[in-house]
Design a protein around this motif. Structure first.
Motif, mmCIF file in Angstrom:
data_model
loop_
_atom_site.group_PDB
_atom_site.id
_atom_site.type_symbol
_atom_site.label_atom_id
_atom_site.label_comp_id
_atom_site.label_asym_id
_atom_site.label_seq_id
_atom_site.Cartn_x
_atom_site.Cartn_y
_atom_site.Cartn_z
ATOM 1 N N ARG A 145 78.992 77.548 23.960
ATOM 2 C CA ARG A 145 79.562 77.179 22.670
ATOM 3 C C ARG A 145 79.356 78.342 21.710
ATOM 4 O O ARG A 145 78.231 78.824 21.541
ATOM 5 N N PRO A 169 82.867 60.660 17.071
ATOM 6 C CA PRO A 169 82.400 61.106 18.393
ATOM 7 C C PRO A 169 81.949 62.565 18.363
ATOM 8 O O PRO A 169 82.123 63.273 17.367
ATOM 9 N N THR A 170 81.389 63.017 19.459
ATOM 10 C CA THR A 170 80.983 64.418 19.575
ATOM 11 C C THR A 170 82.201 65.326 19.409
ATOM 12 O O THR A 170 83.255 65.070 19.972
ATOM 13 N N GLY A 171 82.019 66.379 18.611
ATOM 14 C CA GLY A 171 83.108 67.321 18.406
ATOM 15 C C GLY A 171 84.094 66.933 17.329
ATOM 16 O O GLY A 171 85.159 67.538 17.214
ATOM 17 N N SER A 172 83.756 65.940 16.515
ATOM 18 C CA SER A 172 84.687 65.508 15.461
ATOM 19 C C SER A 172 84.403 66.179 14.118
ATOM 20 O O SER A 172 85.008 65.814 13.108
ATOM 21 N N LYS A 198 81.359 66.424 12.422
ATOM 22 C CA LYS A 198 80.376 65.768 11.539
ATOM 23 C C LYS A 198 79.407 66.778 10.926
ATOM 24 O O LYS A 198 79.125 66.732 9.717
ATOM 25 N N THR A 199 78.893 67.691 11.754
ATOM 26 C CA THR A 199 77.930 68.677 11.245
ATOM 27 C C THR A 199 78.558 69.571 10.182
ATOM 28 O O THR A 199 77.942 69.859 9.153
ATOM 29 N N GLU A 250 72.313 74.921 13.851
ATOM 30 C CA GLU A 250 73.505 75.625 14.329
ATOM 31 C C GLU A 250 73.927 76.745 13.385
ATOM 32 O O GLU A 250 74.360 77.802 13.815
ATOM 33 N N GLU A 265 70.788 63.531 13.037
ATOM 34 C CA GLU A 265 71.331 62.310 13.641
ATOM 35 C C GLU A 265 70.276 61.214 13.598
ATOM 36 O O GLU A 265 69.084 61.470 13.816
ATOM 37 N N ARG A 286 68.900 58.422 15.603
ATOM 38 C CA ARG A 286 69.001 58.030 17.007
ATOM 39 C C ARG A 286 68.190 56.785 17.351
ATOM 40 O O ARG A 286 68.440 56.152 18.377
ATOM 41 N N THR A 336 74.101 61.453 10.441
ATOM 42 C CA THR A 336 75.261 61.103 11.262
ATOM 43 C C THR A 336 74.917 59.973 12.221
ATOM 44 O O THR A 336 73.754 59.746 12.557
ATOM 45 N N HIS A 374 76.902 57.925 15.835
ATOM 46 C CA HIS A 374 78.031 57.925 16.768
ATOM 47 C C HIS A 374 78.663 56.534 16.787
ATOM 48 O O HIS A 374 78.251 55.647 17.535
#
Length: 576
Positions: A293, A333-336, A338-339, A364, A402, A404, A425, A427
């Protein structure tokens, strides 16, 4: 050895297109600045063009008349993508030609040197079809090759020099150490260059991820660009083990271990820009699959307007994140994205009179003026323990990467109830489901009702390429798919990309968000106290004016920012 431009210069003098005195004056001026070096024909022709003694367009037309070739205006053309595929960059660069059209089985190419008939013959031989030449200025052809095929990063040798290690355990530093220890030799150099070339190509094409996937008979390389995977040129299967080993060495993960997943990190500088590559290795039937990535630590464009908010939603969201306390959640979802949205919130709120602390897994992007804490499970630094310690630092704003588990959720809620603004965040598929998700992991409904201020659900859709966007009239079927009545779109600006070099022929370049803002009003609080489900919460929010992601997507279609296909595919679960 005399170049083609030397011969063209002689022809120009002989035909009287330019005075010999002007040529000699230009050559003398060049040689005086080059400390005695002999000026070649190419340099002289450019000097004559700059001075106006022999403009390039005049020379091109004169050459066309002399050799019986048609002139082509490259600026007025758009080269179809299939021609760029037919004539790869290597051939276009080698012969300095640009494919411009294919009619009745004949390929027409622009050339800058009418004397170089070998280029046309070689193309015809390699491609197996008739090739006809058209004349255009050589400098324009060079520029158009870069525009259509992308900026050339140079040879493989140059690529190896451009990718330099930013950490003393990665890329070339490892190579030198391994060579000294007898673990690598000169035969490894081609693999190093190939791996570097794969990384450079991903960066050039704006990829967010590079996927190297071992299949039964080939090693597949794919780049994720604007959320869509596009296959690239695949290296030979026989190099699979060497490529994977080189990447694992760069990521500082075990080369010997091939049975379990591993994670690593590569930090490189490419053309002066610092980049992070997060590396994930996963054992598969045909070998290890590696995904990198690409994170541009310096290039994240922070700011709410860039995310894709329309003006009314942006004002609403800015008001919500500016509250003194409470929790604002971003879901998807992942990759939308959010971060990125959370970072944009922090960037918007980051002022010298506010203390902001984040806890992330991993960090990141680096934000100036923000205290960022990485999660380290191996030493017990979890989201919960980090959040508990952060509150003793007296922050105004806290971001938790997140939520969790119950422990993290309870600490975040307690922080919000004691005067802190908390961003995090979850999910979930939509915004109201965040409430039931918190209750499902064990948070008491009254705590959710009193602490939660708003939930932003989001997805990413591809943005219409600004360069090749054209007006588009949607079909009745497209309008029906989104429940749009023709009367509602009388003043709409529907656009669609035709495909160009900027967008790799896809018609899209970049992405933007579509959003659903769920605000916790008094009525919503009462429903949460009663423990109702997400469906009832959604119905009430809709009655109070909440727009769904599909409805927000429709507004952006009408504004010409994206297309019907994008919104339908991303919000398929929101059709009702």
């Amino acid at each position: 050895m005399r170049s083609a431009d030397d011969h063209i210069l002689e022809l120009a003098v002989a035909r009287g297109w330019v005075a010999r005195e002007a040529v000699e004056a230009a050559r003398a001026a060049l040689e005086s600045t080059e400390e005695g070096a002999v000026a070649g024909g190419t340099q002289v022709l450019r000097a004559l063009d700059d001075s106006g003694a022999l403009p390039t367009k005049t020379l091109t037309q004169s050459l066309a008349d002399a050799f019986g070739l048609p002139v082509v205006e490259l600026a007025a053309l758009r080269v179809p993508r299939e021609l760029l595929t037919l004539v790869p960059r290597s051939l276009a660069t080698k012969h300095q030609v640009l494919p411009v059209a294919r009619e009745s089985g004949v390929l027409r190419v622009a050339i800058g040197d009418p004397i170089n008939t070998d280029a046309v013959d070689d193309l015809a031989h390699v491609l197996g079809l008739p090739v006809e030449a058209m004349l255009a200025p050589a400098r324009e052809i060079e520029q158009e090759i870069d525009r259509y095929y992308g900026k050339d990063f140079g040879s493989v040798e140059t690529l190896a020099d451009e990718v330099t290690p930013a950490l003393p355990g990665a890329p070339d530093a490892d190579l030198h150490t391994a060579t000294a220890a007898g673990e690598a030799d000169e035969s490894d150099a081609p693999i190093i260059k190939l791996v570097h070339a794969l990384i450079i190509e991903g960066i050039r094409r704006r990829a967010s991820d590079i996927h190297l996937e071992p299949l039964e008979k080939r090693l597949r390389v794919r780049y994720r660009i604007d959320g869509v995977l596009l296959e690239a040129e695949n290296p030979p299967k026989r190099l699979q083990l060497s490529i994977m080993s080189r990447l694992k060495l760069m990521a500082n993960i075990s080369i010997a271990e091939k049975r379990v997943p591993q994670d690593g990190r590569i930090q490189v500088n490419v053309a002066g820009k610092a980049l992070d590559l997060r590396v994930s290795s996963l054992p598969t039937v045909h070998g290890e699959s590696i995904v990198m990535r690409i994170l541009d630590k310096e290039g994240l464009q922070l700011g709410l307007p860039e995310l894709g908010f329309l003006s009314d939603d942006q004002k609403t969201f800015e008001r919500l994140i500016a509250l003194a306390d409470g929790i604002v959640l971003v879901t998807g979802p992942t990759g939308s994205g959010k971060t990125t949205t959370l970072y944009s919130c922090l960037h918007h709120l980051n002022r010298s009179d506010r203390k902001i602390i984040t806890v992330e897994d991993p960090v990141e992007y680096q934000l100036t003026g923000v205290n960022q804490v990485p999660v380290r499970h191996e030493v017990g630094m979890t989201f919960a323990s980090a959040l508990r310690a952060m509150l003793r630092q007296a922050p105004n704003i806290v971001m938790v990467g997140e939520i969790r588990d119950l422990e993290t959720a309870e600490i975040a809620i307690n922080a919000s109830l004691t005067g802190h603004m908390v961003f995090s965040t979850l999910h979930t598929n939509d915004a109201p489901s965040a409430v039931t998700r918190l209750i499902d992991i064990g948070v008491k409904p009254f705590l959710v009702a009193t602490s939660l201020r708003a939930v932003l659900a989001q997805r990413l859709v591809r943005r219409v390429c600004a360069r090749c966007a054209r007006p588009h009239e949607p079909t009745p079927q497209e309008l029906r798919a989104l429940n749009i009545r023709p009367a509602d779109v009388s003043g709409a600006h529907f656009l669609r990309g035709n495909g160009c070099a900027e967008c790799n022929g896809t018609g899209y370049r970049g992405r933007l968000g579509i959003y659903e803002i769920f605000i916790i009003t008094d009525d919503i609080q009462h429903l949460i106290y009663e423990g109702v489900g997400a469906t009832r919460l959604r119905e009430k929010a809709r009655a109070l004016g909440m727009r769904t992601m599909r409805e927000d997507g429709v507004r952006k279609i009408i504004a010409g920012l994206t297309t019907v296909e994008e919104v339908v595919s991303i919000t398929v679960g929101d059709a009702s």
